[in-house]
Design an enzyme around this catalytic site. Structure first.
Site, PDB file in Angstrom:
ATOM      1  N   GLU A 106      -9.993   4.354   3.467  1.00  0.00           N
ATOM      2  CA  GLU A 106     -10.594   3.614   2.362  1.00  0.00           C
ATOM      3  C   GLU A 106     -12.119   3.747   2.383  1.00  0.00           C
ATOM      4  O   GLU A 106     -12.742   3.679   3.447  1.00  0.00           O
ATOM      5  CB  GLU A 106     -10.194   2.145   2.538  1.00  0.00           C
ATOM      6  CG  GLU A 106     -10.855   1.166   1.612  1.00  0.00           C
ATOM      7  CD  GLU A 106     -10.582  -0.281   1.994  1.00  0.00           C
ATOM      8  OE1 GLU A 106     -10.829  -1.145   1.151  1.00  0.00           O
ATOM      9  OE2 GLU A 106     -10.134  -0.535   3.133  1.00  0.00           O
ATOM     10  N   HIS A 107     -12.707   3.928   1.215  1.00  0.00           N
ATOM     11  CA  HIS A 107     -14.172   3.962   1.129  1.00  0.00           C
ATOM     12  C   HIS A 107     -14.694   2.535   1.023  1.00  0.00           C
ATOM     13  O   HIS A 107     -14.266   1.762   0.171  1.00  0.00           O
ATOM     14  CB  HIS A 107     -14.633   4.757  -0.092  1.00  0.00           C
ATOM     15  CG  HIS A 107     -16.101   4.594  -0.356  1.00  0.00           C
ATOM     16  ND1 HIS A 107     -17.065   5.213   0.415  1.00  0.00           N
ATOM     17  CD2 HIS A 107     -16.770   3.841  -1.278  1.00  0.00           C
ATOM     18  CE1 HIS A 107     -18.256   4.859  -0.025  1.00  0.00           C
ATOM     19  NE2 HIS A 107     -18.117   4.027  -1.054  1.00  0.00           N
TER      20      HIS A 107
ATOM     21  N   ASP B 179     -15.050   0.192  21.307  1.00  0.00           N
ATOM     22  CA  ASP B 179     -16.325   0.929  21.329  1.00  0.00           C
ATOM     23  C   ASP B 179     -17.317   0.213  20.403  1.00  0.00           C
ATOM     24  O   ASP B 179     -17.901   0.806  19.503  1.00  0.00           O
ATOM     25  CB  ASP B 179     -16.095   2.378  20.867  1.00  0.00           C
ATOM     26  CG  ASP B 179     -17.326   3.265  21.110  1.00  0.00           C
ATOM     27  OD1 ASP B 179     -18.230   2.844  21.869  1.00  0.00           O
ATOM     28  OD2 ASP B 179     -17.383   4.367  20.538  1.00  0.00           O
TER      29      ASP B 179
END
Length: 265
Positions: free
Chosen positions: A45-46, A173
């Protein structure tokens, strides 16, 4: 380019697992595609992501919720077990009682050994630190690192004295470059997830900055610091310094060794 597919598959699995918790926003993953010419593409998804400033406290709170999600499933399972006629299979999402992950994830480009373990100290020592030390040994044959590591291994169990650890789903991370905000709240991305000790998450966030006191205050309201927190944080930072040494070379050697020295004192 088999490495790219493994990296993207791990990232996709991480995003899917975080998404299911409904705690903190991540880009919705769509598909990993292998290219005929070699290499891979990861479609997701953008999101219009900007740097995080307005939603720092909210991120701390939502990260706390992410880390507590598995604990809540555990409590729910215990309640269900005491309810007549309600078996453990009622919920689609089950409590995870071990440390690890169902697939390989990569921290940077180095794959992580996520084989399931019941013991966190064993998991972290062998499948995180030892793995990094093996790579350093192979590449550099660093005698001082080797000697410090043999001393440090003996000290690690004492850092966890009297601490009970329920596996928490981690981003894995979480440094300043992997968080941001969209219009209505914070977002995290580029995860290297596994089920581990919630404190592990805060290791890298303290190395490169990007998180202010509002973030930590909100987080620790959800998950208060346990005794010995600061020393364990150093241990978790050691993993990231070693990982950076393996990625970027000896510029990270000094930091790695000084943390080891501090911990073996």
């Amino acid at each position: 380019m088999q490495g790219a597919k493994r990296m993207f598959d791990g990232e996709m699995a991480s995003l899917e697992t975080i998404l299911k918790t409904n705690t903190v926003k991540v880009p919705r993953p769509v598909k990993v595609i292998s290219l005929s010419a070699g290499g891979s593409v990861f479609i997701m998804e953008h999101l219009d992501i900007h740097s995080l400033n307005k939603y720092m406290a909210q991120l701390g709170e939502q990260l706390g919720d992410l880390h507590l999600d598995n604990t809540k499933l555990k409590e729910q399972q215990q309640r269900d077990a005491q309810t007549v006629g309600k078996g453990p299979a009622q919920s689609e999402i089950q409590y995870v009682d071990k440390f690890g992950f169902h697939t390989t994830t990569c921290c940077g480009y180095i794959p992580q050994d996520n084989d399931w373990q019941t013991d966190w100290i064993r998991f972290f020592t062998r499948q995180r630190l030892q793995m990094q030390m093996d790579l350093i040994e192979k590449e550099y044959g660093d005698r001082e690192a080797r000697e410090l590591w043999s001393k440090l291994q003996l000290k690690i169990p004492a850092l966890f004295y009297d601490i009970e650890i329920t596996p928490a789903l981690l981003h894995g991370d979480l440094w300043g470059g992997n968080v941001g905000q969209v219009e209505d709240g914070p977002v995290i991305f580029d995860p290297a997830s596994f089920y581990g000790h919630s404190e592990y998450e805060l290791g890298i966030s303290g190395i490169f900055g990007g998180f202010n006191s509002a973030f930590y205050t909100a987080y620790h309201k959800k998950i208060p610091k346990a005794p010995g927190f600061e020393k364990r944080l150093k241990l978790y930072q050691l993993f990231h310094y070693l990982n950076h040494w393996n990625h970027f070379g000896t510029g990270y050697r000094g930091s790695s060794l000084s943390i080891m020295k501090a911990l073996v004192k």
